[in-house]
Motif scaffolding. Structure first.
Motif, mmCIF file in Angstrom:
data_model
loop_
_atom_site.group_PDB
_atom_site.id
_atom_site.type_symbol
_atom_site.label_atom_id
_atom_site.label_comp_id
_atom_site.label_asym_id
_atom_site.label_seq_id
_atom_site.Cartn_x
_atom_site.Cartn_y
_atom_site.Cartn_z
ATOM 1 N N ASP A 279 -10.791 -0.794 -3.748
ATOM 2 C CA ASP A 279 -9.629 -0.458 -2.916
ATOM 3 C C ASP A 279 -10.057 0.035 -1.536
ATOM 4 O O ASP A 279 -9.465 -0.347 -0.517
ATOM 5 N N SER B 286 -11.331 -2.911 0.527
ATOM 6 C CA SER B 286 -10.423 -4.025 0.780
ATOM 7 C C SER B 286 -9.355 -3.719 1.822
ATOM 8 O O SER B 286 -8.425 -4.503 1.994
ATOM 9 N N ARG C 95 -3.060 -0.057 3.248
ATOM 10 C CA ARG C 95 -3.065 -0.305 1.806
ATOM 11 C C ARG C 95 -4.076 -1.384 1.476
ATOM 12 O O ARG C 95 -4.282 -2.321 2.247
ATOM 13 N N ARG D 83 -5.681 -4.703 0.165
ATOM 14 C CA ARG D 83 -5.148 -6.056 0.006
ATOM 15 C C ARG D 83 -6.227 -6.887 -0.658
ATOM 16 O O ARG D 83 -7.203 -7.271 -0.021
ATOM 17 N N HIS D 84 -6.066 -7.138 -1.955
ATOM 18 C CA HIS D 84 -7.068 -7.846 -2.736
ATOM 19 C C HIS D 84 -6.840 -9.346 -2.645
ATOM 20 O O HIS D 84 -5.737 -9.832 -2.871
ATOM 21 N N LYS D 85 -7.889 -10.077 -2.335
ATOM 22 C CA LYS D 85 -7.805 -11.535 -2.331
ATOM 23 C C LYS D 85 -7.815 -12.079 -3.755
ATOM 24 O O LYS D 85 -7.225 -13.105 -4.041
ATOM 25 N N TYR E 95 -5.282 -6.647 -10.301
ATOM 26 C CA TYR E 95 -5.001 -6.500 -8.885
ATOM 27 C C TYR E 95 -3.527 -6.708 -8.543
ATOM 28 O O TYR E 95 -3.134 -6.632 -7.397
ATOM 29 N N GLU F 168 0.383 -6.225 -7.885
ATOM 30 C CA GLU F 168 1.233 -5.125 -7.488
ATOM 31 C C GLU F 168 2.368 -4.987 -8.500
ATOM 32 O O GLU F 168 2.546 -5.794 -9.408
ATOM 33 N N SER G 13 4.599 -8.060 -8.216
ATOM 34 C CA SER G 13 3.887 -9.265 -7.809
ATOM 35 C C SER G 13 4.262 -10.469 -8.641
ATOM 36 O O SER G 13 3.884 -11.583 -8.317
ATOM 37 N N ASP H 102 3.750 -13.038 -2.839
ATOM 38 C CA ASP H 102 2.544 -13.146 -2.026
ATOM 39 C C ASP H 102 2.887 -13.211 -0.548
ATOM 40 O O ASP H 102 2.189 -12.653 0.293
ATOM 41 N N ASP I 106 3.453 -8.589 2.223
ATOM 42 C CA ASP I 106 2.851 -8.085 3.445
ATOM 43 C C ASP I 106 3.904 -7.669 4.450
ATOM 44 O O ASP I 106 3.804 -6.661 5.126
ATOM 45 N N ASP J 216 5.430 -4.421 3.356
ATOM 46 C CA ASP J 216 4.509 -3.307 3.606
ATOM 47 C C ASP J 216 4.489 -2.946 5.079
ATOM 48 O O ASP J 216 4.495 -1.773 5.452
#
Length: 577
Positions: free
Chosen positions: A313, A316, A526, A528-530, A536, A538, A541, A547, A551, A554
């Protein structure tokens, strides 16, 4: 019909038997899988967290030991090599054609100049490798510096010195972050029941202050012993080859406040006999073994500062953000007011190793007593670091002001005093000054690290804060390196002025905190995991378009102005009463 009736009766008889067999199997399975009758869940939980607490203490002691070994090896080797290379006979006999004096000058430049750029890469280095592995990498480069002295040439000494300069700030920034994080983890393991009961409630901001004070005290008590351990090559090896003070100080006319530069008039030949190469290799091998031991201590005994997901975290948030955040944190008035204190902290540690030790100690007592002078400083600093424990009972500014007052008195004394050259009767006074300086240094360094741990408890900020602190220290050390040719009165005047400004700005900061003035801290983005996976995802999600829309949501939720999430509680603000 009779056969059928009998068959039904037989079937009816077999059904209960089959039921009994199934119940017996379930009973056996429950006995095998179920809880043991003597199992006490609460007792096992206590044992588990007790082991966790012992592991945290082991981590703190191991990191302190590794830091002590690393710095003592570095300082001891550098001191021994500079004394050997200073001697004209040693240079001409062993290294007549390689201009060793010029190489030493470039080595010192590499060590002191390179850290100026450390603010640009230290947070990225710590986030990329993790706190523990950044420590391990830095200790390994210190060991590389030791190994380069087996073959003293330009292409071995200078690159290794530049490498040391690059990892000075990352090493001590990661150490400070590691110790502070261990204090927070210890608090979590002590209060695990309250953490479970109040899972959704934030812990009070000053909850782990006591553990920060204790753990930083342990670290600096060990660290100041590095000045003692660094003198072992001098005491047990090099002192056997040195001339007495009547020879080395024959042309010295002025000491102390009357001197200019670094001990003018000191004899160019300090070795009455040259040490054999085999003996030098033995000493360097012992130092190499100590450096390798420090690497093993970090590798084997130091646990991770963060859980794997926490490190992911923290990494990232984006490398661009990691690069910018140290600069953005400098907008906080608390840090800006502490900059002069950081600078003075760098001034004083190098001044006692160069200005005071040479222009006062060596000038009056001779080079053969340099080691004992620095040992007095180290022992005093180690013992008096425990005085910082008084912050458990008194207001946090008292130890810092006490250390500043001790140094102010000593600086005024040194400004007015010029010891006589080659006069051993002044030894008790010089040893007392060294010990008192160690007391002030212990209160200063321990107090600053404790203060930063108290002010910035959010784990996502700590590596940035300690990077800024040690970067300013490195700038101050670079400044001391540049002023080496100034008169002693000018050096002392600069230090007194810096100390007065540092105390004034620190008290101003405490007054602002007491008034609950709003702090300006940058927002931590925050993570942001690829990688996409259940670990991973949210909370929402699994919704359609998460996806792409996440963003945007946020960004809409994140305020543009500075946040107040690290604003100090009233308890911190009331430290000055």
């Amino acid at each position: 019909m009779e056969k059928d009736i009998d068959g039904c009766q037989n079937g009816a008889k077999t059904v209960p038997n089959a039921g009994l067999g199934t119940e017996g199997t379930e009973t056996q399975l429950d006995d095998f899988v179920g809880a043991h009758p003597d199992y006490n869940e609460e007792e096992e939980e206590q044992k588990y967290f007790r082991r966790k607490r012992l592991g945290v203490i082991k981590n703190v002691v191991a990191a302190s030991l590794a830091g002590t070994l690393t710095y003592s090896v570095y300082l001891g080797l550098l001191q021994m090599q500079l004394i050997l290379h200073y001697d004209e006979t040693y240079r001409e006999v062993k290294y007549s054609n390689i201009r060793l004096e010029d190489i030493d000058h470039k080595v010192l430049m590499g060590i002191n100049v390179t850290p100026v750029a450390a603010l640009l890469y230290t947070p990225i280095l710590i986030r990329f490798f993790g706190t523990k592995w950044a420590m391990f990498l830095a200790v390994g480069i210190y060991a590389l510096f030791v190994s380069s002295n087996y073959w003293e040439r330009y292409y071995t000494l200078v690159p290794s010195a530049v490498a040391i300069g690059m990892v000075i700030v990352p090493l001590w920034a990661s150490m400070g972050t590691y110790i502070t994080r261990m204090a927070q983890k210890y608090y979590e393991y002590v209060n695990y029941k309250e953490e479970q009961e109040k899972e959704r409630q934030r812990a009070p901001r000053d909850a782990c202050n006591a553990y920060i004070i204790v753990f930083q005290t342990i670290f600096y008590s060990c660290f100041h012993l590095s000045f003692v351990c660094a003198q072992m090559p001098m005491v047990f090896f090099l002192n056997n080859y040195l001339y007495q003070l009547n020879h080395t100080l024959f042309a010295v006319k002025h000491c102390g406040t009357l001197s200019h530069g670094t001990l003018p008039g000191f004899n160019k030949t300090v070795l009455q006999s040259l040490p054999r190469s085999v003996n030098l290799i033995i000493v360097e091998s012992a130092l190499m073994a100590a450096a390798f031991l420090a690497m093993l201590v970090v590798l084997v005994l130091c646990g991770a500062a963060y859980r794997p997901m926490e490190e992911i975290d923290m990494r990232s948030i984006g490398w661009g953000n990691i690069f910018q955040l140290p600069f953005k944190h400098m907008r906080d008035y608390r840090l800006r007011h502490l900059f002069p204190l950081f600078i003075y902290s760098g001034f004083e540690v190098l001044f006692v190793c160069t200005g005071f030790s040479l222009n006062y100690g060596v000038c009056a007592l001779g080079l053969e007593r340099l080691a004992y002078l620095l040992m007095a400083y180290g022992f005093s600093g180690s013992a008096c670091s425990s005085l910082a424990l008084c912050m458990l009972r008194v207001r946090r500014h008292i130890p810092l002001l006490a250390g500043a007052f001790i140094h102010a008195v000593i600086l005024v004394t040194l400004f007015c005093w010029a010891p006589e050259p080659r006069h051993l009767a002044q030894a008790p006074l010089l040893y007392s000054i060294a010990a008192l300086w160690g007391t002030g240094s212990a209160l200063n360094k321990t107090g600053i690290s404790i203060l930063l741990g108290m002010l910035y408890k959010k784990k996502e900020r700590q590596d940035f804060i300690f990077t800024i602190y040690h970067w300013w220290q490195a700038l101050a050390i670079f400044t001391v390196y540049l002023w080496s040719g100034l008169p002693m009165k000018a050096k002392l005047s600069i230090m007194v002025l810096t100390l007065v400004v540092a105390v004034g700005t620190y008290l101003w900061m405490e007054q602002k905190v007491a008034r609950n003035m709003e702090v300006r801290l940058p927002r931590i983005p925050r993570p942001r995991h690829k990688t996409r996976g259940y670990r991973y995802l949210e909370d929402n999600s699994d919704e359609t378009g998460s996806d792409g829309d996440g963003d945007k949501q946020d960004n809409d939720r994140q305020p543009a102005e500075a946040t107040r999430e690290d604003e100090l509680p009233k308890e911190d603000g009331e430290q000055l009463g």
